[in-house]
Design an enzyme around this catalytic site. Structure first.
Site, PDB file in Angstrom:
ATOM      1  N   LYS A 248      52.420 -40.171 -25.810  1.00 24.89           N
ATOM      2  CA  LYS A 248      53.803 -39.746 -25.783  1.00 24.89           C
ATOM      3  C   LYS A 248      54.518 -40.625 -24.914  1.00 24.89           C
ATOM      4  O   LYS A 248      55.996 -40.994 -24.847  1.00 24.89           O
ATOM      5  CB  LYS A 248      53.834 -38.528 -25.143  1.00 24.89           C
ATOM      6  CG  LYS A 248      53.358 -37.426 -25.834  1.00 24.89           C
ATOM      7  CD  LYS A 248      53.968 -37.109 -27.035  1.00 24.89           C
ATOM      8  CE  LYS A 248      53.597 -36.289 -28.043  1.00 24.89           C
ATOM      9  NZ  LYS A 248      54.180 -36.406 -29.417  1.00 24.89           N
TER      10      LYS A 248
ATOM     11  N   TYR B 218      52.347 -32.933 -31.445  1.00 17.67           N
ATOM     12  CA  TYR B 218      51.725 -34.187 -31.667  1.00 17.67           C
ATOM     13  C   TYR B 218      52.792 -34.903 -32.467  1.00 17.67           C
ATOM     14  O   TYR B 218      53.094 -36.170 -32.197  1.00 17.67           O
ATOM     15  CB  TYR B 218      50.636 -34.019 -32.468  1.00 17.67           C
ATOM     16  CG  TYR B 218      49.734 -35.208 -32.545  1.00 17.67           C
ATOM     17  CD1 TYR B 218      49.798 -35.996 -33.635  1.00 17.67           C
ATOM     18  CD2 TYR B 218      48.680 -35.583 -31.574  1.00 17.67           C
ATOM     19  CE1 TYR B 218      48.973 -37.162 -33.664  1.00 17.67           C
ATOM     20  CE2 TYR B 218      48.274 -36.722 -31.627  1.00 17.67           C
ATOM     21  CZ  TYR B 218      47.994 -37.615 -32.701  1.00 17.67           C
ATOM     22  OH  TYR B 218      47.174 -38.794 -32.768  1.00 17.67           O
TER      23      TYR B 218
ATOM     24  N   HIS C 193      49.788 -41.422 -40.946  1.00 19.18           N
ATOM     25  CA  HIS C 193      48.737 -40.581 -40.827  1.00 19.18           C
ATOM     26  C   HIS C 193      49.209 -39.253 -40.941  1.00 19.18           C
ATOM     27  O   HIS C 193      50.239 -38.910 -40.366  1.00 19.18           O
ATOM     28  CB  HIS C 193      48.105 -40.741 -39.538  1.00 19.18           C
ATOM     29  CG  HIS C 193      47.248 -41.954 -39.581  1.00 19.18           C
ATOM     30  ND1 HIS C 193      46.176 -41.794 -38.467  1.00 19.18           N
ATOM     31  CD2 HIS C 193      47.059 -42.904 -40.261  1.00 19.18           C
ATOM     32  CE1 HIS C 193      45.340 -42.965 -38.807  1.00 19.18           C
ATOM     33  NE2 HIS C 193      46.062 -43.586 -39.902  1.00 19.18           N
TER      34      HIS C 193
ATOM     35  N   TYR D 133      39.680 -37.500 -31.234  1.00 25.10           N
ATOM     36  CA  TYR D 133      39.722 -37.311 -29.856  1.00 25.10           C
ATOM     37  C   TYR D 133      38.505 -36.419 -29.661  1.00 25.10           C
ATOM     38  O   TYR D 133      38.492 -35.351 -29.977  1.00 25.10           O
ATOM     39  CB  TYR D 133      40.933 -36.568 -29.502  1.00 25.10           C
ATOM     40  CG  TYR D 133      42.381 -37.112 -29.832  1.00 25.10           C
ATOM     41  CD1 TYR D 133      43.002 -37.200 -31.027  1.00 25.10           C
ATOM     42  CD2 TYR D 133      42.885 -37.547 -28.956  1.00 25.10           C
ATOM     43  CE1 TYR D 133      43.948 -38.094 -31.424  1.00 25.10           C
ATOM     44  CE2 TYR D 133      44.367 -38.332 -28.843  1.00 25.10           C
ATOM     45  CZ  TYR D 133      44.876 -38.383 -30.064  1.00 25.10           C
ATOM     46  OH  TYR D 133      46.008 -39.012 -30.287  1.00 25.10           O
TER      47      TYR D 133
ATOM     48  N   PRO E 207      47.668 -41.044 -21.396  1.00 26.80           N
ATOM     49  CA  PRO E 207      48.017 -41.510 -22.824  1.00 26.80           C
ATOM     50  C   PRO E 207      47.360 -40.657 -23.842  1.00 26.80           C
ATOM     51  O   PRO E 207      47.686 -40.805 -24.975  1.00 26.80           O
ATOM     52  CB  PRO E 207      47.192 -42.963 -22.928  1.00 26.80           C
ATOM     53  CG  PRO E 207      46.258 -42.696 -21.563  1.00 26.80           C
ATOM     54  CD  PRO E 207      46.961 -41.885 -20.589  1.00 26.80           C
TER      55      PRO E 207
HETATM   56  C1  PHB Z   1      45.822 -46.012 -29.507  1.00 29.82           C
HETATM   57  O1  PHB Z   1      45.926 -46.414 -30.608  1.00 29.82           O
HETATM   58  O2  PHB Z   1      46.073 -47.203 -28.736  1.00 29.82           O
HETATM   59  C2  PHB Z   1      46.275 -44.848 -28.878  1.00 29.82           C
HETATM   60  C3  PHB Z   1      46.194 -43.646 -29.875  1.00 29.82           C
HETATM   61  C4  PHB Z   1      46.311 -42.543 -29.666  1.00 29.82           C
HETATM   62  C5  PHB Z   1      46.452 -42.044 -28.226  1.00 29.82           C
HETATM   63  C6  PHB Z   1      46.461 -43.024 -27.157  1.00 29.82           C
HETATM   64  C7  PHB Z   1      46.314 -44.259 -27.441  1.00 29.82           C
HETATM   65  O3  PHB Z   1      46.569 -40.829 -27.696  1.00 29.82           O
END
Ligand code: PHB
Ligand code: APR
Length: 389
Positions: free
Chosen positions: A296, A384, A72, A200, A292
């Site tokens: 990280k 990130y 990505h 997000y 989460p």
């Molecule tokens: C996930 O795909 O489980 C996932 C992706 C990004 C995050 C947290 C979980 O910040």
């Protein structure tokens, strides 16, 4: 039993360390409380930083990641219908790999026999002894038989609830913690993702995240109150809430389907200092937890293991103790920066029960600033993709 390094825990931290030590022909044994099926069945996050990919490349355990993983180049922040694209590849020259932690664990386990990496499954009553001496040992019970594993070092890779951190006397350690007043309800479904990148979303009803595992498997999350029960969230209710929170443009592409897995996890920020006590070295969730939001957790475990494996290989192969002496300080320097990023992104995108109208305005102002400032976007992007080791 005797070995050079006793590793407690067969999660990502323990398995990566075991492989790196065996690759350098250093003896180690992994002691794991659960069964292999239980460990392989865990559903966790799925965004790998370059640091983590580099470990798997170095180990040659990377074929499936490069074949099935999704590289990505960006992600979106959503705020009430507005999509703010963060072009991480353009801003940092780096990408992230979407490849589930479940898959990483499976690849590391499948490669263990050829590496001569021994994992003892379903061990009970693991206890650490003499950890401030040069002859520490671990006792445990396996198949009803008591056993003792003598080692030069013990690597505590046993997660937040394991015995390693608890073996450090209270006077010798210090905890830092923030528990968030909400949790994440996660849902896995065999449906195509609603967008080619992660979203997000900050919404008046709460945070939502649209993620994925492949072109046919999606992973979604919504913020829920801390005491929420997953039984109160039938699939349709989750899909409805996701559609509201992700905004019309994103929600219009959501494909619904039955949940393969649905669970609620609490959110906390936590750090234990120091990450070394005598012959015991803590790594991964045994030493720190992040919410989460910034994905990280696995990546911090990976950077700990880069520092720790370098230190142990230097000690055993070159009689160089510098890495051992500096492990805790080096690891913590990166841990705290990831803790800050994860905490910051959580505060930017979630609704806190005691938020005032001013707090909400601060979120809106920060999102406006990010939307209009390449410098602000770079700051987010470089965290990130993962800060340099
Ligand atoms: C996930 O795909 O489980 C996932 C992706 C990004 C995050 C947290 C979980 O910040
Ligand atoms: N004896 C032996 N093994 C134990 C014990 C014990 N008493 N207690 C815990 N363990 C094992 C757990 O069963 C687990 O397999 O230690 C392992 C710890 O693994 P993780 O919790 O996955 O921690 P870590 O390897 O540091 O990886 C961190 O995993 O949980 C995710 O979100 C977390 O992404 C992060 C990553």
């Amino acid at each position: 039993m005797k070995t050079q390094v006793a590793i407690i825990g067969a999660g990502p931290a323990g398995l990566m360390l075991g492989h790196l030590l065996r690759q350098a022909d250093i003896d180690c044994v992994i002691l794991e409380r659960q069964s292999r099926a239980h460990v392989e069945g865990r559903i966790r996050a799925g965004v790998l930083e370059r640091t983590t990919m580099d470990i798997l490349d170095k180990l040659g355990i990377n074929r499936r990641m490069h074949a099935e993983g999704l590289l990505h180049s960006g992600f979106c922040l959503a705020d009430g219908g507005r999509l703010i694209h963060i072009d991480i590849a353009e801003l940092t020259g780096k990408q992230v790999m979407i490849y589930g932690q479940t898959e990483v664990t499976r690849d590391l386990l499948d490669a263990a026999p050829d590496r001569g990496l021994e994992v003892l499954w379903e061990v009970e009553d693991v206890e650490l002894h003499e950890i401030t001496t040069e002859t520490p040992y671990v006792t445990f019970v396996k198949g009803g038989e008591s056993a003792r594993l003598e080692a030069h070092f013990i690597a505590g890779c046993d997660g937040f609830h394991g015995p390693s951190r608890r073996s450090v006397p209270q006077r010798a350690g210090r905890e830092f913690e923030r528990v968030y007043p909400f949790g994440w309800l996660g849902m896995l479904a065999e449906v195509p993702p609603c967008r080619h990148e992660l979203v997000y979303a900050n919404h008046a009803r709460g945070f939502a995240l649209a993620s994925m595992r492949s072109h046919s498997r999606s992973r979604y999350y919504i913020q829920v109150p801390i005491d929420e029960r997953v039984e109160d969230w039938p699939d349709e209710r989750v899909w409805d809430e996701l559609s509201l929170r992700l905004g019309a443009e994103v929600a219009g592409n959501i494909t619904r389907g039955p949940a393969l897995e649905k669970s609620i996890a609490p959110l906390r920020s936590y750090v234990f200092e120091p990450m070394r006590h005598g012959s015991l070295f803590l790594a991964g969730d045994a030493a720190h937890i992040v919410p989460p939001t910034g994905a990280k957790g696995l990546n911090l475990a990976a950077s700990d293991i880069v520092y720790l494996s370098d230190a142990m290989i230097g000690f055993f192969k070159r009689k160089d103790a510098l890495g051992i002496e500096t492990y805790s300080a080096r690891a913590l320097a990166r841990v705290w920066k990831s803790e800050r990023f994860s905490w910051s992104l959580t505060c930017l995108t979630h609704r806190f029960p005691d938020d005032s109208p001013f707090d909400r305005r601060m979120q809106v102002a920060e999102l406006d600033y990010i939307a209009s400032s390449p410098a602000a976007q770079l700051a987010i992007a470089e965290n990130y993709v993962g800060l340099p080791l």
